[in-house]
Design a protein around this motif. Structure first.
Motif, mmCIF file in Angstrom:
data_model
loop_
_atom_site.group_PDB
_atom_site.id
_atom_site.type_symbol
_atom_site.label_atom_id
_atom_site.label_comp_id
_atom_site.label_asym_id
_atom_site.label_seq_id
_atom_site.Cartn_x
_atom_site.Cartn_y
_atom_site.Cartn_z
ATOM 1 N N TRP A 234 9.761 1.291 7.435
ATOM 2 C CA TRP A 234 9.609 2.216 6.316
ATOM 3 C C TRP A 234 8.854 1.505 5.220
ATOM 4 C CZ3 TRP A 234 10.651 7.216 5.275
ATOM 5 C CH2 TRP A 234 10.859 7.620 3.956
ATOM 6 N N LEU A 235 7.798 2.145 4.716
ATOM 7 C CA LEU A 235 7.055 1.575 3.593
ATOM 8 C C LEU A 235 7.189 2.553 2.427
ATOM 9 C CD1 LEU A 235 5.248 -0.779 2.669
ATOM 10 C CD2 LEU A 235 3.276 0.540 3.422
ATOM 11 N N GLU A 236 8.054 2.203 1.488
ATOM 12 C CA GLU A 236 8.411 3.117 0.408
ATOM 13 C C GLU A 236 7.238 3.370 -0.539
ATOM 14 O OE1 GLU A 236 11.457 4.592 -0.156
ATOM 15 O OE2 GLU A 236 10.915 5.453 -2.093
ATOM 16 N N ASN A 237 6.589 2.301 -0.985
ATOM 17 C CA ASN A 237 5.414 2.448 -1.839
ATOM 18 C C ASN A 237 4.637 1.140 -1.861
ATOM 19 O OD1 ASN A 237 6.695 0.691 -3.728
ATOM 20 N ND2 ASN A 237 7.904 2.456 -4.414
ATOM 21 N N SER A 238 3.616 1.081 -2.709
ATOM 22 C CA SER A 238 2.727 -0.079 -2.660
ATOM 23 C C SER A 238 3.403 -1.367 -3.125
ATOM 24 C CB SER A 238 1.474 0.198 -3.487
ATOM 25 O OG SER A 238 1.864 0.597 -4.787
ATOM 26 N N ASP A 239 4.525 -1.265 -3.849
ATOM 27 C CA ASP A 239 5.186 -2.480 -4.344
ATOM 28 C C ASP A 239 6.254 -2.997 -3.386
ATOM 29 O OD1 ASP A 239 3.737 -2.218 -6.677
ATOM 30 O OD2 ASP A 239 5.217 -0.833 -7.513
ATOM 31 N N SER A 240 6.575 -2.211 -2.359
ATOM 32 C CA SER A 240 7.693 -2.622 -1.512
ATOM 33 C C SER A 240 7.203 -3.228 -0.208
ATOM 34 C CB SER A 240 8.592 -1.422 -1.233
ATOM 35 O OG SER A 240 7.843 -0.420 -0.604
ATOM 36 N N CYS A 241 8.169 -3.800 0.521
ATOM 37 C CA CYS A 241 7.875 -4.407 1.817
ATOM 38 C C CYS A 241 8.273 -3.436 2.923
ATOM 39 C CB CYS A 241 8.683 -5.685 1.994
ATOM 40 S SG CYS A 241 8.049 -7.021 1.005
ATOM 41 N N LEU A 242 7.868 -3.771 4.135
ATOM 42 C CA LEU A 242 8.302 -2.985 5.288
ATOM 43 C C LEU A 242 9.793 -3.214 5.497
ATOM 44 C CD1 LEU A 242 5.406 -3.916 7.715
ATOM 45 C CD2 LEU A 242 5.753 -1.692 6.637
#
Lengths: 201, 673
Positions: free
Chosen positions: B253-261
């Motif tokens: 899951w990639l929540e948004n550009s600031d988060s990790c997989l």
């Protein structure tokens, strides 16, 4: 036909995928039918429903079981899918000794295999219809020289009188590496699921 | 024995299996039961089903490869042929049915709307201080580059050698400043005069040049649910014999550009272990998943009862449970009250939206709601899903869990483009004729072919890709595909397989959801090289003319995925390409033509199951009483006549063989002890 394994301690069965390549009407199916069922039909009908046939070759030190794939006519309009020869350990490229075009075709099949097939694939070039000596149009020496140049096996066969057909498969079986370590077998085929066991509480 | 003369004319069609059917000088039949244009997955499955049913099939494609937009390409093919815009050669064929119009077909067939937007290969590798390099003396690291008089002094530590004092030896190299004053000239001097290149560049060369034939690049990567329509189809058709699979390692899951997989919690254990969710979320999710499973079971049971006459084996409810993903459906898990299922069914009847139900009835948090919608139910498309749609899709996912490996998905070895090839072979084995590099020019339904057309072939049914007949409307949707090849890994440790699906929910990077797949040499789609090499596929469907930049979105997603690496890795992108194709709507021109069937590409999801469903629908339209992908009795008779008892003997032989294989190692072990 073949002895069953287990009789000799080292009679391990080796499974290999073998594909047939070559132009239409050079006698690919006839070779297989001769080898697998020892039959020959002058007018071989297209093989329907045979995804692949299997046949065993008994060598002195091993048993080799071939899973033989026929082209199912897909070569006819040069429409063979690469999936067909992917993962093949051996390939028999067949030409008709009475038809020089089929020899040209065979050479392009060899090239295709060398380009896109498994790098270790064992290739055998079979000049079929050797019984039609009077109509010969491809010289044995020419084909043999080509085979040597490319480091592949070469035999002239006749599906009609069974000449060299068995030898062809035996030569291939001998050449195949039988103690190569099997690659880590993590990939699996999908198999029909067995009925679930009914030992529920 | 079946008496051929007693059969009605339409079902006596398997005459093409004999040699006496009338053929033209090229060996084609004068008339086919069906002509199928395009070798996309749907058409290929259909060809197999029709051929196995005993229909005569001519299957053609304009390209010189199988699969259309479901193909698997080699890297050189993608770079050279597709990158330069493809030229198609071949003869034209007209096809006639019996009506009264002429419909021209696009010369590019199903690739009509295919377009490459960018294709780049990284070549800006530089050598500077700290760079790992290859030198003529072995591998090393650049310690310093310092000017000294008229020279640049290069100090390289050689890592592959070790001195008696335990240190690495180093070499000093002097480069005349006059020869290499500017950056570019300096790099060139290093490479050409001194033979020093960065390891990154060497690896890129190894991967993209020397070993490029090891790539299998899917035009539209598809996975298979481990149970359901696709696996059933593969087994029933025998195509499973041609293919091998590995299970997908994980869903990310990639929540948004600031988060990790982050791993998506699918099973009970996952839910407990997940760091994505709060304890409250976990409890609600467990309860909801249990409800979904019970709903799925009840639903399947109702369907089975409805078709009980045709179905000889009706499984009991208990057996159903056992067949389901074991991770969730353990008998000791108490069944959810029937009331909850009844309530759910009422909401479905009332046509509630899926997200509305999750939010207000199941009281899932907004984040959990997004995960359930997009990662578990795999919601896609441009409108909100109905509750029925959502539950059906969720149940399909849940029921495929626990069959093979840790996820519900199977990855085909050598790329999903093997699937159409395997189905086409199966069709050919049952008598279908294959013609690649052939342009079908037009469908003439009045029998009046124009003089310009080279050849005519008659048929009863015609199947074409929608793309080749539709004029594209600006409103239609377009599938954007991005793929990059990178060196290194992004998930797990340096030895972990990269075989994961990535879910990017809508709103994270752009208004639309993005689906991704990471694949490496474990499934034979990248070359086996020591440095490791992975393909990242991204797919997004976008409405035309909405002012967003799909290329930019996909690139940003790829950057986030690549920077989400584990510690110590360096994922280096060395090749990337963006292309797109349209999802045309059904057009009125073709709707009214009898016996013309258009294959409508659906929005690519994670799984390829929709192709099986569409193929089944078209098959039912052509053979209303046929059994999809099964061998008809007639064909079976022909096969038995041809092959005699060979097949049965062989089956016995195989059983015996596998038994021997099982016994043999055991006897060896026992003799060893």
């Amino acid at each position: 036909m073949a002895n069953h394994p287990g009789s000799a301690a080292n009679a391990r069965v080796h499974h290999f995928k073998l594909v047939l390549l070559g132009d239409t009407a050079v006698g690919k199916s006839c070779l297989v039918v001769r080898f697998v069922r020892d039959e020959f039909f002058e007018f071989q009908e297209p093989t329907i429903g045979a995804a692949f046939l299997t046949q065993t070759v008994q060598l002195d030190d091993a048993t080799v079981k071939f899973e033989i794939w026929d082209t199912a006519g897909q070569e006819r309009y040069r429409s063979l899918a690469p999936m067909y020869y992917r993962g093949a350990s051996a390939a028999i490229v067949v030409y008709d000794i009475t038809n020089p075009d089929s020899f040209t075709g065979a050479k392009s099949w060899v090239k295709e295999l060398q380009r896109r097939g498994d790098p270790n694939v064992v290739i055998a070039l079979a000049g079929n219809k050797a019984d039609l000596e009077t109509r010969r149009a491809v010289e044995f020496e020419e084909a043999n020289a080509y085979a040597q140049e490319n480091g592949i096996l070469h035999l002239e066969t006749s599906a009609k009188n069974a000449n060299n057909v068995k030898s062809l498969f035996i030569e291939i079986a001998k050449t195949l590496p039988k103690n190569a370590p099997q690659p880590e077998k993590e990939a699996f085929p999908i198999l029909q699921q067995q009925q679930e066991t009914r030992n529920c509480c | 024995m079946v008496d051929q003369t007693a059969l009605p004319k339409t079902s006596g069609a398997s005459r093409h299996l004999d040699n006496d059917a009338p053929r033209d000088e090229e060996g084609l039949l004068l008339e086919y039961d069906a002509i199928i244009c395009g070798t996309g997955l749907t058409q290929s499955i259909l060809a197999s089903a029709l051929a196995r049913h005993g229909k005569s099939v001519l299957h053609c494609d304009t390209s010189d490869y199988y699969g259309e937009l479901d193909a698997v390409w080699t890297l050189p093919y993608l770079q050279e042929k597709l990158g330069k815009g493809h030229e198609l050669k071949g003869k034209m064929v007209t096809v006639r049915t019996d009506d009264s119009t002429c419909i021209p077909l696009s010369p590019k067939g199903g690739l009509q709307s295919f377009q490459i937007h960018s294709l780049e290969r990284r070549n800006d590798f530089t050598v500077e201080q700290g760079t790992a390099v290859v030198t003529p003396y072995g591998n090393g690291t650049i310690i310093s580059i310092s000017p000294r008089g008229l020279f640049l002094d290069l100090l390289v530590s050689l890592d592959t050698w070790k001195l008696a004092n335990g240190k690495n030896p180093s070499v000093h190299i002097s480069i005349p400043q006059s020869a290499a004053s500017t950056g570019a000239a300096f790099q060139k001097y290093l490479k050409e005069k001194l033979g020093i290149v960065s390891i990154d560049e060497r690896d890129a060369h190894l991967i993209l040049d020397e070993r490029s034939r090891g790539f299998a690049v899917d035009a539209t990567p598809g996975l298979l649910y481990a149970s359901g329509a696709s696996v059933e189809g593969l087994l029933k058709s025998g195509v499973a014999d041609y293919l091998e699979f590995k299970s997908l390692e994980g869903l990310l899951w990639l929540e948004n550009s600031d988060s990790c997989l982050e791993p998506v919690p699918c099973s009970k254990n996952d839910v407990f272990a997940s760091k994505l969710l709060s304890p409250m979320d976990k409890r609600r999710l467990m309860k909801f998943l249990q409800l979904a499973l019970d709903y799925g079971t009840a639903h399947a049971l109702a369907e089975e009862e409805a078709s009980a006459e045709n179905n000889k084996q009706v499984l009991s409810l208990n057996e159903r449970y056992l067949n389901q993903g074991r991770s969730l459906a353990r008998p000791q898990n108490k069944a959810v009250l029937a009331d909850d299922i009844r309530a759910l069914q009422e909401f479905i009847q009332a046509d509630m939206k899926f997200h509305e139900y999750l939010e207000s009835k199941q009281r899932l948090s907004p984040k959990l709601c997004r995960i359930v919608r997009h990662a578990l139910a795999l919601e896609s498309g441009n409108g909100d899903w109905s509750l029925r749609q959502g539950m059906t899709s969720l149940c399909q996912h849940m029921q495929a869990l626990g069959r093979f490996g840790t996820t519900a998905f199977l990855v085909p070895m050598y790329g999903s483009g093997e699937l159409p090839q395997a189905f086409c072979r199966s069709a050919a084995v049952y008598g279908a004729t294959y013609l690649l590099r052939l342009k079908a020019a037009a469908i003439a339904t009045d029998g009046e072919a124009s003089a310009a057309m080279v050849k005519e072939v008659m048929c009863r049914h015609m199947v074409v890709p929608q793309d080749s007949v539709a004029t594209l409307e600006s409103k239609s949707r377009r599938v954007w595909r991005y793929l990059c090849i990178f060196r290194g890994k992004v998930v797990g440790s340096s030895r972990s397989p990269q075989r994961h699906a990535i879910i990017v929910p809508p709103g994270a990077f752009g208004p639309d959801a993005v689906r991704g797949v990471l694949l490496d040499e474990g499934v034979n789609v990248t070359p086996h090289v020591p440095c490791g090499c992975t393909i990242l596929h991204l797919t997004m469907a976008v409405e035309n003319d909405t002012g967003i930049d799909p290329q930019d979105i996909l690139r940003r997603v790829s950057l986030s995925v690549l920077s989400s690496k584990y510690e110590g890795s360096n994922a280096i992108r060395i090749f990337q390409v963006t292309f797109s194709y349209a999802l045309p709507e059904a057009s009125n021109q073709t709707k009214n033509v009898q016996n013309l069937h258009c294959v409508q590409r659906s929005e690519p999801g994670l799984s390829a199951d929709s192709s099986f469903e569409q193929a089944r629908e078209i098959f039912a339209a052509i053979c209303p009483d046929g059994n999809f992908l099964a061998i008809s009795e007639q064909v079976d008779t022909v096969v038995k006549e041809r092959l005699g008892e060979q097949i049965e003997e062989d089956a016995d032989g195989l059983v015996l063989d596998s038994a021997m294989d099982i016994i043999e190692p055991k006897t060896r072990e026992s003799s060893a002890t």
